[in-house]
Design a protein around this motif. Structure first.
Motif, PDB file in Angstrom:
ATOM      1  N   THR A   1       0.840  -1.209   0.000  1.00  0.00           N
ATOM      2  CA  THR A   1       0.000   0.000   0.000  1.00  0.00           C
ATOM      3  C   THR A   1       0.873   1.257   0.000  1.00  0.00           C
ATOM      4  OG1 THR A   1      -0.137  -0.142   2.413  1.00  0.00           O
ATOM      5  CG2 THR A   1      -1.915  -1.143   1.149  1.00  0.00           C
ATOM      6  N   PRO A   2       0.362   2.406  -0.486  1.00  0.00           N
ATOM      7  CA  PRO A   2       1.142   3.644  -0.600  1.00  0.00           C
ATOM      8  C   PRO A   2       1.610   4.176   0.760  1.00  0.00           C
ATOM      9  CG  PRO A   2      -0.875   3.779  -1.899  1.00  0.00           C
ATOM     10  CD  PRO A   2      -0.989   2.553  -1.061  1.00  0.00           C
ATOM     11  N   GLU A   3       2.779   4.850   0.749  1.00  0.00           N
ATOM     12  CA  GLU A   3       3.377   5.356   1.977  1.00  0.00           C
ATOM     13  C   GLU A   3       3.081   6.826   2.244  1.00  0.00           C
ATOM     14  OE1 GLU A   3       7.446   3.838   3.082  1.00  0.00           O
ATOM     15  OE2 GLU A   3       7.485   3.390   0.943  1.00  0.00           O
TER      16      GLU A   3
ATOM     17  N   SER B   1       3.167  11.100   1.681  1.00  0.00           N
ATOM     18  CA  SER B   1       4.064  12.172   1.277  1.00  0.00           C
ATOM     19  C   SER B   1       5.481  11.959   1.790  1.00  0.00           C
ATOM     20  CB  SER B   1       3.531  13.508   1.787  1.00  0.00           C
ATOM     21  OG  SER B   1       3.571  13.524   3.207  1.00  0.00           O
TER      22      SER B   1
ATOM     23  N   ARG C   1       7.000  10.071   5.206  1.00  0.00           N
ATOM     24  CA  ARG C   1       8.027   9.021   5.158  1.00  0.00           C
ATOM     25  C   ARG C   1       9.226   9.395   6.020  1.00  0.00           C
ATOM     26  NH1 ARG C   1       6.437   8.951  -0.363  1.00  0.00           N
ATOM     27  NH2 ARG C   1       8.305  10.090  -1.015  1.00  0.00           N
TER      28      ARG C   1
ATOM     29  N   ARG D   1       1.425   4.114   6.249  1.00  0.00           N
ATOM     30  CA  ARG D   1       0.469   3.698   5.219  1.00  0.00           C
ATOM     31  C   ARG D   1      -0.974   3.951   5.657  1.00  0.00           C
ATOM     32  NH1 ARG D   1       5.169   0.911   4.540  1.00  0.00           N
ATOM     33  NH2 ARG D   1       5.660   0.268   2.386  1.00  0.00           N
TER      34      ARG D   1
ATOM     35  N   ALA E   1      -1.456   7.644   5.246  1.00  0.00           N
ATOM     36  CA  ALA E   1      -1.665   7.986   3.841  1.00  0.00           C
ATOM     37  C   ALA E   1      -3.068   7.612   3.384  1.00  0.00           C
ATOM     38  CB  ALA E   1      -0.621   7.291   2.973  1.00  0.00           C
TER      39      ALA E   1
ATOM     40  N   GLN F   1      -7.394   9.549   1.534  1.00  0.00           N
ATOM     41  CA  GLN F   1      -7.903   9.070   0.254  1.00  0.00           C
ATOM     42  C   GLN F   1      -9.398   8.764   0.347  1.00  0.00           C
ATOM     43  OE1 GLN F   1      -5.694   9.162  -2.279  1.00  0.00           O
ATOM     44  NE2 GLN F   1      -4.213   9.855  -0.725  1.00  0.00           N
TER      45      GLN F   1
END
Length: 778
Positions: A36-38, A40, A44, A117, A120, A124
């Motif tokens: 899954t996306p991390e 900005s 991070r 994650r 992030a 969404q």
């Protein structure tokens, strides 16, 4: 020696394969989380700082504990008994310790990568459902690993040692419990020192948000969530799994012979399938609460566990007690299949009731927590008092439910002590069929907490203090509140497993004593030494043991809370210093020195964890060799009775205070920045060491002391009334053990005095500097 037939060996081999399959499922879930996306770049960066701090702490902790584990391994080999058993017990002590450490490290490693994650995902579309899914599946990885490693260790021991497996498994469970206790204490001191320090200076003194990047303790706070709640609790639940299995196999062999040695493994193997089902069915639907989805997954898993365990009992067990080969219950009436199924069902129902009860006393929508939140209007004192009242009341109900379950198992056993003890252990195995889901519930808490912190800090570090997306922040706040409740729930369930396992271990302790008393050359006379071998509660010396057992729990809890107090004080002084020496921190022009706070937490937590650990390991030795096996049994009873009440009181008080603060921060009773909020923060900081340090550490404490007692019982009998009895050596061992325990406590107090003097000097210098700055120019 009891040998295993071909069918039993085949079944245990299949269980070992199921264990490996569980680890494979954990790997698959891990890949799903990491895919899954991390978020900005600023998110991070914060996550990397947390990862590095957590890894550095655990690496230093493991180096410290490795020396201790090797020393204990050598001491285990010196205990009396067959050489092969002693070697196996020592080796599998190290295996249990390594597995416990591995589970803790895995929980920390993945949680520090999942938190960013979840943060992030919150911004969404469908962020609530996706964030909850990532957090829960992170816990699912750890849960499946607990099931896999616990089953694998037990199955390998049974395959290698067969009928002698229970004796070897004592070492496996002891290694898991001892390391979990140290990880629980050390991680708890770290996380709560950072948390209390951050809250007291940031929220109360500077009136900035909880995870504002201007607070130098924020990174340490997030690191602490992982080394305390993730690593420590994962290791704690693993040792609960291992120790409950140990008790069930020891007592199962005595009650049911060969089938009693295999059936507990079958029940816990069912937990692997139940865990997969629970993780996959836990999904947030639309705008429903994450807690609703988690509860639904738990109850689905619980029902499946009962049904599958019942099928297994009717397929594997015979229809009459007389049909058991090698068991000690041939004359007992009733259907063992029904009895075993009922025991497993009671364990699962117990977990469900505790889940509901703990949620009631700590949930954000429940009356007790709302009452605590309402008392913030009249100041910090009433908040503290109301939280203590909630904790006391909830402890009574929880302890009563556990006691009712034990009484029910006693009645099902028809009054047979041996069978009832086995059924208690089997109920613990039934409860732990849901351990995969329980671990997932617990890990959900710190992951969502960290996600909220990362989200808020990322907004601040990008020059937009408090400018994070409001909808994403609201989602993460809701998930954090759910996490507070799930953490409290899992602590309650862990306490229940501790009581069931410790009660069942009474059977192994009695068996160890009886076997030792039956050895050739053992002579029990009619003097003081003989009185020390009896279990009569009305005996003054046994009553002394009960009192000492209860006192040890209080002393252990006090040491843990006091350690947090000292470490948190050092954090408060450091954060204040940074604000005072660097005015640019408040304007966002200067970056705080996060690393200094992490270093202080690491140093203080590793320095402080030795004292409670040594107390747990040496207190049973001092009582056993000093007063005898009878008072040692009383010591264990006192520790279990006071331990269950103290652990629930501490956990639920802290949970209620934490969620009362969330209620105020949601805008009730004045909201953030109001006097009510300041009072709620004080209550929360009081509750932090309660619920995340002292309370959870009581679980492994009880089991460590039980296992130490089981291991030393033969030696106590041999040196007291054996053919080569030596009363001088007996007293000398007791004195040395007591000296180690009290020496550690005295050293801790001396350290505390030095720290207080240093901090007093720092505060005096700071006050003098402030006066010079405020003095008018001449």
């Amino acid at each position: 020696m009891l040998d295993l037939g071909t069918t039993s060996i085949t079944i245990v081999s299949v269980i070992a394969v199921i264990a490996l399959a569980s680890l494979a499922v954990a790997f698959v879930l891990r890949r799903q989380v990491l895919a899954t996306p991390e978020g900005s770049e600023s998110m991070r960066d914060i996550a990397r700082a947390v990862q590095e701090g957590a890894a550095a702490y655990l690496n230093r902790q493991f180096r410290t504990l490795a020396l201790f584990a090797v020393a204990v391994c050598a001491l285990l080999f010196l205990l009396p008994g067959d050489a092969g058993i002693r070697v196996g017990r020592s080796i599998f002590f190290l295996v249990g310790a390594v597995f416990s450490a591995a589970i803790g490290y895995l929980g920390m490693w993945l949680a520090t990568r999942a938190n960013v994650r979840v943060a992030a995902a919150a911004s969404q579309q469908g962020g609530r459902a996706e964030g909850a899914r990532i957090a829960f599946r992170t816990g699912g990885v750890v849960g499946m690993s607990v099931v896999g490693l616990g089953l694998l260790g037990a199955a390998v021991v049974v395959l290698v040692y067969k009928g002698d497996a229970p004796s070897v498994l004592e070492g496996f469970g002891f290694g898991a419990a001892l390391l979990a206790m140290f990880m629980r204490v050390g991680g708890g001191i770290f996380t709560k020192a950072a948390d209390v320090g951050a809250d007291l200076v940031g929220k109360v003194e500077q009136h900035i948000p909880e995870d504002d990047p201007r607070n130098a303790a924020t990174i340490a706070d997030n690191v602490g969530d992982n080394v305390g709640d993730c690593a420590g609790m994962a290791a704690d639940l693993f040792e609960s799994y291992a120790v409950t299995l140990v008790a069930a196999l020891i007592l199962g062999k005595a009650a049911f012979g060969e089938k009693g040695l295999v059936f507990p493994l079958l029940v816990t193997a069912i937990g692997a399938f139940v865990a997969v089902l629970g993780v996959l069915t836990t999904r947030v639907r639309g705008e429903e609460s994450g807690l609703t989805a988690i509860n639904r997954g738990f109850y689905v898993a619980a029902v499946a566990g009962v049904v599958l365990a019942t099928i297994a009992s009717y397929v594997y067990l015979p229809g009459s007690f007389a049909d058991f080969a090698g068991g000690g219950l041939a004359d007992h009436s009733g259907d063992p299949r029904l009895v075993a199924s009922a025991a497993v069902a009671i364990g699962v129902v117990l977990a469900g009731i505790i889940l509901w009860l703990t949620g009631y006393f700590t949930g954000t929508t429940s009356k007790p927590t709302l009452h605590v939140a309402s008392t913030t209007r009249t100041g910090a004192a009433t908040v503290v008092l109301s939280g203590i009242g909630v904790g006391f009341e909830s402890a009574v109900y929880t302890a009563g439910i556990i006691a009712a379950a034990i009484c029910g198992l006693f009645l099902i056993a028809g009054g047979s002590i041996g069978l009832s003890l086995f059924l208690i252990a089997l109920a613990g195995c039934g409860l732990l069929t849901t351990v995969g889901v329980i671990v997932a519930m617990d890990t959900f808490g710190p992951v969502s907490d960290n996600a909220q912190g990362i989200y808020e800090m990322a907004g601040g570090m990008s020059g937009e203090l408090g400018g994070a997306d409001e909808e994403g922040a609201k989602i993460l706040t809701d998930l954090d509140a759910v996490g507070n409740t799930t953490k409290a729930v899992t602590k309650g369930i862990a306490i229940a497993t501790a009581v069931l396992a410790a009660t069942a271990l009474f059977g192994s302790y009695a068996d160890a004593v009886a076997t030792a008393l039956a050895e050739p050359g053992v002579h029990v006379g009619n003097d003081i030494i003989a009185a020390m071998t009896r279990y009569d509660v009305i005996s003054p010396v046994t009553l002394v043991g009960i009192i000492l057992g209860g006192a040890t729990v209080f002393l252990f809890s006090g040491l843990a809370v006091d350690a947090v107090t000292r470490a948190a004080g050092a954090i408060v002084f450091e954060v204040r210093r940074q604000f005072r020496d660097n005015p640019g921190i408040m304007t966002g022009e200067v970056r705080p020195e996060y690393g200094r706070v992490v270093d202080i937490c690491t140093r203080d937590s590793l320095r402080e964890l030795a004292t409670p650990g040594l107390l747990a390991a040496t207190a049973p030795i001092a009582v056993g060799f000093g007063l005898g096996v009878g008072p040692l049994a009383g010591f264990l009873a006192g520790a279990i009775g006071s331990g269950v009440l103290m652990a629930v009181f501490l956990a639920n008080s802290g949970g209620a205070w934490d969620n009362a603060k969330k209620i105020v921060e949601d805008g009730h009773f004045g909201g953030k920045g109001s006097p009510a909020h300041d009072a709620a923060v004080i209550g929360d900081t009081v509750g932090d060491p309660f619920k995340d340090t002292a309370g959870p550490a009581i679980n492994p404490l009880i089991k460590v002391m039980n296992l130490v007692s089981v291991l030393i019982a033969p030696a106590v009998v041999a040196i007291s009334v054996g053919a080569h009895a030596n009363q001088v050596a007996r007293i000398a061992i007791a004195v040395v053990a007591a000296a180690i325990a009290f020496g550690a406590i005295i050293a801790s107090r001396l350290r505390a005095s030095r720290v207080d003097e240093e901090e007093a000097g720092i505060s005096e210098v700071a006050a003098a500097e402030e006066k010079l700055q405020e003095a008018p120019l001449r």
